[in-house]
Design a protein around this motif. Structure first.
Motif, short mmCIF file in Angstrom:
data_model
loop_
_atom_site.label_atom_id
_atom_site.label_comp_id
_atom_site.label_asym_id
_atom_site.label_seq_id
_atom_site.Cartn_x
_atom_site.Cartn_y
_atom_site.Cartn_z
N UNK A 2 -7.93 -8.99 -34.27
CA UNK A 2 -9.39 -8.96 -34.28
C UNK A 2 -9.99 -10.14 -35.04
N UNK A 3 -11.19 -10.53 -34.62
CA UNK A 3 -11.95 -11.55 -35.32
C UNK A 3 -12.84 -10.87 -36.35
N UNK A 4 -12.75 -11.23 -37.65
CA UNK A 4 -13.56 -10.54 -38.66
C UNK A 4 -15.05 -10.57 -38.36
N UNK A 5 -15.51 -11.59 -37.62
CA UNK A 5 -16.94 -11.67 -37.32
C UNK A 5 -17.40 -10.54 -36.41
N UNK A 6 -16.48 -9.94 -35.66
CA UNK A 6 -16.87 -8.88 -34.72
C UNK A 6 -17.21 -7.56 -35.42
N UNK A 7 -16.71 -7.36 -36.63
CA UNK A 7 -17.01 -6.10 -37.33
C UNK A 7 -17.71 -6.33 -38.67
N UNK A 38 -20.49 -3.48 -57.21
CA UNK A 38 -21.51 -3.77 -56.20
C UNK A 38 -20.81 -3.93 -54.85
N UNK A 39 -21.03 -2.99 -53.96
CA UNK A 39 -20.38 -3.04 -52.66
C UNK A 39 -20.76 -4.29 -51.89
N UNK A 40 -22.02 -4.69 -51.97
CA UNK A 40 -22.47 -5.85 -51.20
C UNK A 40 -21.76 -7.11 -51.65
N UNK A 41 -21.67 -7.32 -52.96
CA UNK A 41 -21.02 -8.52 -53.48
C UNK A 41 -19.54 -8.55 -53.11
N UNK A 42 -18.87 -7.42 -53.26
CA UNK A 42 -17.44 -7.41 -52.98
C UNK A 42 -17.14 -7.59 -51.50
N UNK A 43 -17.82 -6.86 -50.61
CA UNK A 43 -17.52 -6.94 -49.19
C UNK A 43 -17.90 -8.29 -48.60
N UNK A 44 -18.99 -8.87 -49.08
CA UNK A 44 -19.37 -10.20 -48.57
C UNK A 44 -18.31 -11.25 -48.91
N UNK A 45 -17.57 -11.04 -50.02
CA UNK A 45 -16.54 -12.00 -50.40
C UNK A 45 -15.40 -12.03 -49.38
N UNK A 46 -15.18 -10.93 -48.65
CA UNK A 46 -14.11 -10.90 -47.65
C UNK A 46 -14.46 -11.73 -46.41
N UNK A 47 -15.75 -11.92 -46.13
CA UNK A 47 -16.16 -12.58 -44.89
C UNK A 47 -16.75 -13.97 -45.12
N UNK A 49 -15.44 -17.05 -46.46
CA UNK A 49 -14.62 -18.15 -45.93
C UNK A 49 -13.16 -17.69 -45.96
N UNK A 50 -12.62 -17.43 -44.77
CA UNK A 50 -11.26 -16.91 -44.71
C UNK A 50 -10.24 -17.88 -45.29
N UNK A 51 -10.51 -19.17 -45.22
CA UNK A 51 -9.55 -20.15 -45.72
C UNK A 51 -9.36 -20.06 -47.23
N UNK A 52 -10.36 -19.53 -47.95
CA UNK A 52 -10.28 -19.43 -49.40
C UNK A 52 -9.63 -18.13 -49.87
N UNK A 53 -9.34 -17.21 -48.95
CA UNK A 53 -8.73 -15.94 -49.33
C UNK A 53 -7.23 -16.12 -49.55
N UNK A 57 -4.60 -11.10 -48.43
CA UNK A 57 -5.96 -10.62 -48.17
C UNK A 57 -6.46 -11.13 -46.82
N UNK A 58 -6.16 -12.39 -46.50
CA UNK A 58 -6.59 -12.95 -45.21
C UNK A 58 -5.93 -12.20 -44.06
N UNK A 59 -4.66 -11.86 -44.22
CA UNK A 59 -3.98 -11.10 -43.17
C UNK A 59 -4.59 -9.71 -43.01
#
Length: 663
Positions: A2-7, A38-47, A49-53, A57-59
């Motif tokens: 899956x592409x993370x942008x889709x969800x 803060x759910x917003x701060x944590x979840x936004x960190x996953x999406x 920049x995938x290259x920085x994960x 975590x990226x997998x």
């Protein structure tokens, strides 16, 4: 994949309050659970920049197909909810601190009428009290050998206890006074339990009272000129002192504490815990886990994850009745305090039922012990790296070899294999084993009793393979169509394999492939592994795929196939044994289910029943002489001649079925 942008959730839709979140894969299986202030701060960190994960975590983000969250009021609630979800769903990308099975413990089965002391390895059970873990099993046996002369409690297995109860003679330990022999009634159940509880009190640290009481008894015996008893008590006191010398004193003030230390690198972390009770080191545990890749994994996050999972699991096993064996000690010494140290301490207080200090050892004896535990963690990580380097590289090479040879889009991280077992078409069973990342996942193993028998009474392996494949993937298709969680329970077996292996050649693999086509399952590769030349067959292909004989991929497929064969044979043998036992006693006229069960329970096995005499069989309640003779005749034994004088008419007749408990 899956592409993370889709969800990814819409901007602004994620709340800023604290909470717990779950990532699910496209099949609905929970693959990661986390919490955040803060759910917003944590979840936004996953999406962002995938290259920085981090790679793990990226997998995880690229494996997931959706994310959901639950808002809570306090961080203590978030800690509890995160622990509950990790335990319920067992996410593959979360760190799991499972008990290291290499450390033995001393177990006391307080849930039995006559408690038993024994060396044990494995998961903890309710109603059993554990002391340790110890570094070596011989250390437990030495401790038992010293203490059973003072506390002569039972150490034998259930079978040995039952056998000596039947023959009316104790074992060797009973004759040399290292067991109070409850099997033959030397002591009552209450007296034996009192001995076991004194033993537990001694190991829990209540040593001064026991030693003082024994010294007083020794002096009293000497004053009464009972020098034999006084000498025995003197030797017992010496045994207690030798047992105490084996436990190192580290805190002179008698502190109860757990000392935790970590050693980690970019990928893995080693954890060591020393359990100190009454100022003495009572046990040690160790884990090596793969890090999740979160930004805080290097220190504070590791401490938080360990404390919530370890003490949550310990508390669920049932609290102890005294301070010395409470699963949560008064103090927990950690290398660094996490950001939510106050909330963690409050949560630990709730588990213990009283105040718990969570702090860093700064000086003195506690600092010295913390440094010792840290050195143990560093040594454990170094040893793990040396031991697992070859294994990890071999598994990676094997998965890559299978992917390249079979032309798969991805490496087969989950492999399932089925095998059929029978004897000339009778008791046909099947097994399904699961390997994830090249290692067996035994919690997902399954047994199948074959329903569709061949019409001529002979085994039809092709039809059996098709039946098992249909039953396994019908379950998967149904699970995909239903909600992921029903009645609050997660379905752990809804995850499909990347590679499905059948034991056999072209006919078997074609049958499995036809079933998958019929069910519309298109994302699972199917192969067959034939035993004769170890050829790998693919559905609808006229020629097999040949792996190199020294291929790591072929070795892995062989291990998977052999494990399925072993698992199938074990189930087949148990099923055949039950059938043969039942059929032998079924031939006895008038012997119903209740009395058959009473006979097998009394003698322990059909072989012992066959070698018993008529008198021994009639000792079982409800069994008369005629029935005893009929049992021996049915089992192939020779009923002995028993005089009929003095026997009542009922004793010389076979009991009718209606008299056997309503049979």
């Amino acid at each position: 994949m899956p592409d993370p942008a889709t969800y990814r959730p819409a901007p602004g839709s994620i709340p800023v309050e604290p909470g717990v979140y779950r990532f699910r894969d496209p099949h609905g299986r929970v693959i990661y659970v986390g919490k955040a202030k803060s759910l917003r701060s944590r979840l936004n960190s996953y999406f962002a920049d995938l290259a920085n994960l981090a790679p793990r975590t990226r997998r995880m983000v690229m494996t997931a197909g959706s994310v959901e969250w639950t808002v809570v009021t306090t961080e203590v609630e978030a800690l509890q909810l995160e622990y509950n979800w990790i335990k319920e769903f067992d996410p593959r990308f979360n760190i799991r601190y499972r008990d290291d099975k290499s450390y033995p413990v001393l177990a006391v089965t307080l849930n039995e009428e006559y408690p038993r002391l024994f060396v044990y390895r494995g998961p903890r059970r309710k109603g059993v009290r554990y002391f340790g873990p110890y570094s070596h099993a011989w250390a437990i046996r030495e401790t038992l050998d010293l203490l059973t002369r003072v506390f002569p409690a039972r150490t034998c297995s259930g079978g040995v206890f039952k056998r000596h109860n039947q023959i009316g003679r104790p074992c060797l330990l009973g004759y040399i006074d290292k067991c109070s022999a409850p099997c033959v009634g030397r002591v009552s159940a209450e007296e034996h339990r009192r001995i076991v509880l004194d033993f537990c009190d001694f190991l829990a640290g209540k040593t001064d009272r026991l030693a003082r009481d024994m010294e007083q008894q020794m002096l009293a015996a000497a004053e009464e000129l009972n020098f034999e008893r006084a000498a025995r008590l003197r030797d017992d006191i010496g045994a207690l002192k030798r047992a105490l010398e084996k436990q190192t004193v580290v805190f002179g003030d008698g502190t109860d504490a757990d000392v935790v230390a970590f050693a980690d690198d970019d990928l893995e972390a080693a954890v060591q815990v020393f359990h100190v009770r009454g100022g003495r080191v009572r046990g040690q545990r160790g884990w090596v886990v793969e890090k999740s890749g979160e930004s805080g994994d290097s220190g504070k996050q590791l401490v938080e994850q360990f404390l919530t999972q370890f003490y949550g699991d310990q508390a669920e096993l049932g609290g102890a009745a005294d301070e010395a064996t409470n699963p949560v000690p008064k103090q927990v010494l950690v290398p660094v305090l996490p950001d939510n140290a106050e909330e963690l301490a409050e949560w630990l207080c709730g588990l213990r039922g009283s105040r718990v200090q969570l702090r860093v050892a700064a000086r003195g004896d506690k600092r010295a012990l913390a440094e010792t535990v840290q050195r143990n963690a560093q040594d454990a990580l170094a040893q793990h790296k040396l031991k697992r380097a070859g294994d990890f590289n071999a598994r990676s090479e094997a998965l890559q070899s299978i992917q390249e040879t079979l032309g798969l889009a991805d490496a087969p991280l989950r492999i399932e294999c089925i095998d059929i077992s029978h004897v000339q078409g009778t008791d046909v069973v099947a097994s399904l084993v699961v390997f994830e990342d090249g290692l067996p996942r035994k919690s997902d193993y399954r047994h199948y009793a074959i329903r569709e028998a061949a019409g001529d009474g002979r085994s039809d392996d092709v039809a059996s393979i098709a039946e098992v494949t249909r039953r396994r993937f019908q379950r998967h298709v149904a699970d995909v169509e239903r909600p992921v969680v029903e009645d609050g329970k997660a379905r752990r077996f809804a995850y499909p394999p990347n590679l499905f292996v059948v034991d056999g050649g072209a006919p078997q693999v074609n049958a499995a492939g036809a079933v998958l086509d019929e069910l519309g399952v298109t994302d699972v590769a199917v192969i067959g592994l034939a035993k004769r030349l170890e050829e790998v067959w693919v559905p609808a292909e006229p020629d097999p795929v040949i792996f190199p004989r020294n291929s790591e991929g072929l070795y892995l497929l062989q291990r998977v196939r052999d494990e399925a064969h072993r698992f199938a044979i074990s189930y087949h043998r148990s099923k055949r044994s039950k059938r043969m036992t039942a059929s032998a006693l079924d031939q006895v006229p008038g012997l119903g289910e209740h009395r058959r069960k009473a006979l097998v329970t009394h003698f322990g096995s059909v072989a012992r029943l066959k070698s018993a005499s008529v008198d021994e069989i009639t000792a079982v309640p409800g069994i008369g002489v005629a029935t005893a003779r009929a049992v021996l005749t049915a089992l192939g034994g020779t009923p002995e001649s028993v005089p009929s004088a003095g026997l009542g008419e009922d004793d010389q007749q076979t009991v009718s079925p209606m008299t056997d408990g309503g049979q």
